[in-house]
Design a protein around this motif. Structure first.
Motif, PDB file in Angstrom:
ATOM      1  N   ASN A  39      -6.652   5.834 -56.161  1.00  0.00           N
ATOM      2  CA  ASN A  39      -6.334   6.744 -57.263  1.00  0.00           C
ATOM      3  C   ASN A  39      -7.020   8.108 -57.151  1.00  0.00           C
ATOM      4  OD1 ASN A  39      -4.621   4.921 -58.488  1.00  0.00           O
ATOM      5  ND2 ASN A  39      -6.259   3.989 -59.702  1.00  0.00           N
ATOM      6  N   MET A  40      -8.042   8.217 -56.305  1.00  0.00           N
ATOM      7  CA  MET A  40      -8.731   9.492 -56.113  1.00  0.00           C
ATOM      8  C   MET A  40      -8.083  10.349 -55.029  1.00  0.00           C
ATOM      9  SD  MET A  40     -12.790   8.847 -56.575  1.00  0.00           S
ATOM     10  CE  MET A  40     -12.998   7.301 -55.717  1.00  0.00           C
ATOM     11  N   ILE A  41      -7.159   9.784 -54.258  1.00  0.00           N
ATOM     12  CA  ILE A  41      -6.525  10.512 -53.151  1.00  0.00           C
ATOM     13  C   ILE A  41      -5.248  11.168 -53.639  1.00  0.00           C
ATOM     14  CG2 ILE A  41      -5.546  10.330 -50.840  1.00  0.00           C
ATOM     15  CD1 ILE A  41      -7.265   7.775 -50.481  1.00  0.00           C
ATOM     16  N   GLY A  42      -5.173  12.475 -53.494  1.00  0.00           N
ATOM     17  CA  GLY A  42      -3.984  13.208 -53.910  1.00  0.00           C
ATOM     18  C   GLY A  42      -3.021  13.422 -52.760  1.00  0.00           C
ATOM     19  N   ASP A  43      -1.775  13.688 -53.098  1.00  0.00           N
ATOM     20  CA  ASP A  43      -0.813  14.100 -52.082  1.00  0.00           C
ATOM     21  C   ASP A  43      -1.195  15.492 -51.614  1.00  0.00           C
ATOM     22  OD1 ASP A  43       0.872  11.874 -51.934  1.00  0.00           O
ATOM     23  OD2 ASP A  43       2.082  12.546 -53.624  1.00  0.00           O
ATOM     24  N   ALA A  44      -1.083  15.724 -50.329  1.00  0.00           N
ATOM     25  CA  ALA A  44      -1.425  17.026 -49.759  1.00  0.00           C
ATOM     26  C   ALA A  44      -0.368  17.430 -48.742  1.00  0.00           C
ATOM     27  CB  ALA A  44      -2.793  16.962 -49.085  1.00  0.00           C
ATOM     28  N   LYS A  45      -0.245  18.724 -48.561  1.00  0.00           N
ATOM     29  CA  LYS A  45       0.663  19.249 -47.545  1.00  0.00           C
ATOM     30  C   LYS A  45      -0.141  19.451 -46.266  1.00  0.00           C
ATOM     31  CE  LYS A  45       4.232  22.727 -46.944  1.00  0.00           C
ATOM     32  NZ  LYS A  45       4.906  23.863 -47.604  1.00  0.00           N
ATOM     33  N   TYR A  46       0.225  18.712 -45.229  1.00  0.00           N
ATOM     34  CA  TYR A  46      -0.409  18.824 -43.920  1.00  0.00           C
ATOM     35  C   TYR A  46       0.498  19.667 -43.032  1.00  0.00           C
ATOM     36  CZ  TYR A  46      -3.503  15.059 -45.392  1.00  0.00           C
ATOM     37  OH  TYR A  46      -4.423  14.295 -46.056  1.00  0.00           O
ATOM     38  N   TYR A  47      -0.021  20.788 -42.557  1.00  0.00           N
ATOM     39  CA  TYR A  47       0.744  21.640 -41.662  1.00  0.00           C
ATOM     40  C   TYR A  47       0.685  21.062 -40.253  1.00  0.00           C
ATOM     41  CZ  TYR A  47       1.049  24.924 -45.440  1.00  0.00           C
ATOM     42  OH  TYR A  47       1.324  25.513 -46.648  1.00  0.00           O
ATOM     43  N   LEU A  48       1.791  21.076 -39.539  1.00  0.00           N
ATOM     44  CA  LEU A  48       1.907  20.382 -38.269  1.00  0.00           C
ATOM     45  C   LEU A  48       2.026  21.320 -37.071  1.00  0.00           C
ATOM     46  CD1 LEU A  48       4.383  17.621 -39.475  1.00  0.00           C
ATOM     47  CD2 LEU A  48       1.884  17.518 -39.348  1.00  0.00           C
ATOM     48  N   GLY A  49       1.681  22.586 -37.256  1.00  0.00           N
ATOM     49  CA  GLY A  49       1.793  23.545 -36.165  1.00  0.00           C
ATOM     50  C   GLY A  49       0.784  23.298 -35.065  1.00  0.00           C
ATOM     51  N   GLY A  50       1.096  23.806 -33.931  1.00  0.00           N
ATOM     52  CA  GLY A  50       0.227  23.733 -32.763  1.00  0.00           C
ATOM     53  C   GLY A  50       0.602  24.865 -31.839  1.00  0.00           C
ATOM     54  N   ILE A  51       0.371  24.692 -30.576  1.00  0.00           N
ATOM     55  CA  ILE A  51       0.722  25.718 -29.594  1.00  0.00           C
ATOM     56  C   ILE A  51       0.637  25.096 -28.209  1.00  0.00           C
ATOM     57  CG2 ILE A  51      -1.604  26.631 -29.199  1.00  0.00           C
ATOM     58  CD1 ILE A  51      -0.012  29.468 -29.532  1.00  0.00           C
ATOM     59  N   THR A  52       1.223  25.751 -27.250  1.00  0.00           N
ATOM     60  CA  THR A  52       0.970  25.413 -25.860  1.00  0.00           C
ATOM     61  C   THR A  52      -0.319  26.145 -25.509  1.00  0.00           C
ATOM     62  OG1 THR A  52       3.329  25.325 -25.410  1.00  0.00           O
ATOM     63  CG2 THR A  52       1.850  25.545 -23.507  1.00  0.00           C
ATOM     64  N   PRO A  53      -1.398  25.419 -25.237  1.00  0.00           N
ATOM     65  CA  PRO A  53      -2.691  26.081 -25.064  1.00  0.00           C
ATOM     66  C   PRO A  53      -2.685  27.064 -23.894  1.00  0.00           C
ATOM     67  CG  PRO A  53      -2.897  23.701 -24.846  1.00  0.00           C
ATOM     68  CD  PRO A  53      -1.467  23.997 -25.042  1.00  0.00           C
ATOM     69  N   THR A  54      -3.466  28.119 -24.043  1.00  0.00           N
ATOM     70  CA  THR A  54      -3.632  29.105 -22.984  1.00  0.00           C
ATOM     71  C   THR A  54      -4.571  28.524 -21.938  1.00  0.00           C
ATOM     72  OG1 THR A  54      -3.400  30.851 -24.614  1.00  0.00           O
ATOM     73  CG2 THR A  54      -4.341  31.467 -22.484  1.00  0.00           C
ATOM     74  N   SER A  55      -4.081  28.409 -20.715  1.00  0.00           N
ATOM     75  CA  SER A  55      -4.871  27.809 -19.644  1.00  0.00           C
ATOM     76  C   SER A  55      -5.570  28.886 -18.833  1.00  0.00           C
ATOM     77  CB  SER A  55      -3.960  26.971 -18.743  1.00  0.00           C
ATOM     78  OG  SER A  55      -4.718  26.372 -17.724  1.00  0.00           O
ATOM     79  N   ASN A  56      -6.882  28.752 -18.745  1.00  0.00           N
ATOM     80  CA  ASN A  56      -7.700  29.629 -17.921  1.00  0.00           C
ATOM     81  C   ASN A  56      -8.967  28.860 -17.588  1.00  0.00           C
ATOM     82  OD1 ASN A  56      -9.039  31.659 -16.644  1.00  0.00           O
ATOM     83  ND2 ASN A  56      -9.278  32.979 -18.431  1.00  0.00           N
ATOM     84  N   ASN A  57      -8.920  28.042 -16.549  1.00  0.00           N
ATOM     85  CA  ASN A  57     -10.018  27.130 -16.217  1.00  0.00           C
ATOM     86  C   ASN A  57     -10.327  26.216 -17.401  1.00  0.00           C
ATOM     87  OD1 ASN A  57     -10.423  28.128 -13.574  1.00  0.00           O
ATOM     88  ND2 ASN A  57     -11.551  29.856 -14.432  1.00  0.00           N
ATOM     89  N   GLY A  58      -9.298  25.636 -17.963  1.00  0.00           N
ATOM     90  CA  GLY A  58      -9.404  24.811 -19.165  1.00  0.00           C
ATOM     91  C   GLY A  58      -8.555  25.440 -20.248  1.00  0.00           C
ATOM     92  N   TRP A  59      -8.918  25.207 -21.500  1.00  0.00           N
ATOM     93  CA  TRP A  59      -8.184  25.810 -22.619  1.00  0.00           C
ATOM     94  C   TRP A  59      -8.974  26.984 -23.147  1.00  0.00           C
ATOM     95  CZ3 TRP A  59      -3.980  23.988 -21.371  1.00  0.00           C
ATOM     96  CH2 TRP A  59      -3.674  22.643 -21.290  1.00  0.00           C
TER      97      TRP A  59
END
Length: 183
Positions: A22-42
């Motif tokens: 009962n203490m947990i509310g509905d929330a909007k979770y954003y699902l964005g991400g990206i193709t990480p920029t690679s340069n000797n890792g991320w």
């Protein structure tokens, strides 16, 4: 529709007592991400990921979302964002996510101050926008990477939003005296 989402929002949620539920509310979770920029890792940082995670539409093809993936989801339990992990350290939001040449150049340098670091693999919410079945995770040494979802079983730290009437009823927030909550 992810299996983990179903597990968190049915089996796990139903295992909590009614007061906790009962203490947990509905929330909007954003699902964005990206193709990480690679340069000797991320080369991307937690600060950059904060903006990627909350994008609501692609500006070019599959920049933040793969294909027709949704940009948000409303529910009770989700996973932490890449930015959450980076912001859990002191002054590390501008460090790279993972540098293959040196751990002092990425967020692993902040393991001693990151309260979310635990020497274990754990899933994160954002998606890799260029590959539909890849998601991000924290590796056992504290760096952030991405991997194919179906081939891996990693740890999960459910996140939630408390309803506004939830209150701290005890504890001081330390590991020896954690907060207790009530309505």
């Amino acid at each position: 529709p992810a299996t983990l989402n179903t597990e968190l929002n049915t089996t796990y949620l139903n295992s909590l007592d009614s007061t906790a539920q009962n203490m947990i509310g509905d929330a909007k979770y954003y699902l964005g991400g990206i193709t990480p920029t690679s340069n000797n890792g991320w080369a991307d940082t937690s600060l950059q990921f904060y903006s990627y995670e909350r994008k609501i539409q692609n500006t070019t093809s599959n920049e933040f979302y793969n294909g027709t993936n949704p940009n948000s989801w409303v529910g009770k339990l989700g996973l932490m964002y890449v930015s959450d992990y980076g912001y859990a350290s002191s002054n590390c939001e501008n460090k790279k996510l993972y540098d293959t040449n040196s751990s002092s150049n990425d967020i692993r340098a902040c393991n001693t101050t990151n309260w979310l670091f635990n020497n274990d693999y754990q899933w994160l919410l954002p998606q890799n926008a260029s590959v539909s079945n890849y998601a991000f995770y924290v590796n056992w040494v504290g760096g952030v990477n991405d991997v194919i979802v179906s081939d891996n079983q990693l740890g999960v730290r459910p996140v939630l939003y408390l309803i506004s009437s939830a209150q701290i009823t005890g504890g001081n927030g330390t590991s020896s005296s954690p907060y207790t909550l009530g309505l």
